[in-house]
Motif scaffolding. Structure first.
Motif, PDB file in Angstrom:
ATOM      1  N   ASN A 336      94.599  31.755  19.955  1.00  0.00           N
ATOM      2  CA  ASN A 336      95.482  33.111  20.621  1.00  0.00           C
ATOM      3  C   ASN A 336      94.933  34.197  21.144  1.00  0.00           C
ATOM      4  O   ASN A 336      94.533  34.444  22.369  1.00  0.00           O
ATOM      5  CB  ASN A 336      96.811  33.027  20.695  1.00  0.00           C
ATOM      6  N   THR A 346      98.160  34.111  27.878  1.00  0.00           N
ATOM      7  CA  THR A 346      97.898  32.880  26.814  1.00  0.00           C
ATOM      8  C   THR A 346      99.907  32.630  26.939  1.00  0.00           C
ATOM      9  O   THR A 346     100.485  33.935  27.039  1.00  0.00           O
ATOM     10  CB  THR A 346      98.157  33.261  25.952  1.00  0.00           C
ATOM     11  N   SER A 348     101.888  29.971  24.114  1.00  0.00           N
ATOM     12  CA  SER A 348     101.835  29.303  23.415  1.00  0.00           C
ATOM     13  C   SER A 348     103.014  27.862  23.218  1.00  0.00           C
ATOM     14  O   SER A 348     104.529  28.870  23.160  1.00  0.00           O
ATOM     15  CB  SER A 348     101.376  29.987  21.494  1.00  0.00           C
ATOM     16  N   HIS A 362      97.873  26.016  22.436  1.00  0.00           N
ATOM     17  CA  HIS A 362      97.771  27.340  23.604  1.00  0.00           C
ATOM     18  C   HIS A 362      97.779  27.418  25.038  1.00  0.00           C
ATOM     19  O   HIS A 362      96.600  26.585  24.968  1.00  0.00           O
ATOM     20  CB  HIS A 362      96.812  29.116  22.981  1.00  0.00           C
TER      21      HIS A 362
END
Length: 425
Positions: A336, A346, A348, A362
């Motif tokens: 990440n 990003t 997740s 991700h």
């Protein structure tokens, strides 16, 4: 074999999260199950975590019964072992139902001492291991057990890149260099999680790039979207694609995905392909192996993610399989952090895959995602109806985020972290 015990390992999905966070109710459910199995309960202990989740164990005169819950994932794992005479498989199914589970996998294992080997006994042992072990060493053991029993070799090719084994026993499994890649028992859980959340977030999923995924299983999920016009699949190993296109059992599993006219296969190294590529993709799906060594670790670097930036459209998205946020949390959060260092925003998420446990991903974008990812209209079997449930992480996993590092060509460390986090025991 002299049978010394019966062992059930149970994965309960889509459970009632209220039940999973109620220690007194769980205690009652487990005690009743033990009594139904005609077992003597010697001791009970249940611990409730903050903010949620429970671990409970019953010590039985004949062994044990335990449960671990993740209410935020609507998931529980149970372990039921007994040396008694009572058959416990039906009790195991009843246990899962009491958690209001909509889907479950129950592994039945006969424990004992191996004496003179016979084909029938070998088959029983091989089928019962069911790939619950994680990590390379455990994969080596499960593969050895599998090959010692009754099985069919569907495909085996050792080339300059890797050793490919496609094996059929009670399920179909692919091993690359003796590392498990998938089991047909639960590969849908992985490939649906890899593909569908990013499609739910995409505004224009017309042109798709898949890096890796030569087995055609991620491709199978992508092809469910009629709006997809073109798919380029880049796989370094021609033999993997050959198996996926020609072995009937694998063709059935990937639903003959390589026969679709929208698909173009490139037998090429991913870095070389991206370096020469001039096209822009709306979605890039990265289905690489785990960073177990220095070579694979280079595919998770800041420099590699910079190449991805060049190949994405302005609103394009990339998703990367990123190991386990529970078993290898520093690896997970380092991927990440490395993506962020390459100018990606990003998002997740993670899900439970019985063969591998808690597994994470991700999504990267050039601009912040404007809305939460809720769901997609495509039919899937293993994901929740609300994808935002996949984006909640345990305090343990989040606590490891502070130790994440950027993996780069000059500071190539992801494979070292991977080893330190215990997958090579």
């Amino acid at each position: 074999m002299d049978i010394k015990g019966k062992h059930l390992l149970m994965d309960a999905f889509e459970c009632d999260e209220v039940i999973l966070n109620d220690p007194s109710l769980l205690r009652r459910i487990l005690v009743e199950a033990a009594l139904d199995a005609e077992m003597e309960v010697l001791h009970c202990y249940f611990h409730q975590f903050t903010p949620q989740g429970i671990t409970g164990i019953l010590v039985l005169a004949t062994s044990h019964l335990s449960i671990h819950t993740w209410p935020e994932e609507n998931y529980a794992s149970l372990d039921f072992y007994t040396c008694g005479d009572k058959e416990i498989i039906e009790i195991g199914y009843a246990l899962v139902k009491q958690l209001a589970s909509k889907k479950a996998v129950v592994y039945s294992i006969s424990r004992g001492i191996q004496h003179a080997e016979t084909p029938t006994k070998n088959r029983q042992h091989a089928e019962s291991t069911r790939l619950l072990n994680r990590g390379d060493d455990s994969d080596h053991v499960s593969l050895k057990q599998l090959l010692s029993g009754q099985h069919d070799i569907l495909f085996h090719q050792k080339n300059r890149i890797q050793d490919i084994q496609l094996i059929k026993a009670s399920d179909i499994r692919m091993y690359l260099d003796e590392q498990l890649q998938f089991s047909s028992l639960d590969e849908h859980a992985y490939h649906e999680a890899l593909v569908h959340p990013i499609f739910a977030a995409s505004l224009r999923p017309h042109r798709i790039l898949i890096l890796g995924g030569g087995d055609g299983l991620a491709l199978r999920e992508v092809l469910k979207y009629k709006e997809v016009k073109e798919i380029d699949l880049v796989e370094i190993d021609a033999d993997v694609v050959n198996a996926a296109m020609n072995v009937e059992e694998l063709k059935k599993l990937n639903q003959r995905s390589f026969e679709d006219s929208r698909v173009t296969v490139h037998i090429q190294d991913a870095v070389d392909y991206l370096s020469l590529n001039s096209a822009c993709y709306d979605i890039i799906i990265i289905d690489f192996p785990d960073p177990t060594n220095k070579k694979i670790s280079t595919l998770y670097t800041k420099e590699f993610y910079a190449l991805l930036q060049r190949s994405l459209s302005r609103s394009g998205l990339v998703v990367c399989q990123s190991n386990s946020p529970r078993d290898t949390p520093i690896v997970f959060w380092s991927i990440n952090k490395t993506m962020k260092a390459s100018q990606f925003y990003t998002l997740s998420y993670h899900t439970i895959i019985p063969s591998f446990g808690d597994w994470g991903f991700h999504i990267g974008s050039k601009t912040p995602l404007s809305a939460p990812i809720l769901s997609t209209d495509i039919l899937y079997t293993t994901l929740p109806s609300d994808f935002t449930k996949l984006m909640r992480f345990s305090p343990h996993s989040l606590s490891k985020k502070q130790f994440a590092v950027v993996n780069s060509a000059e500071h190539l460390v992801l494979h070292k972290i991977f080893k330190k986090e215990g997958l090579y025991l």
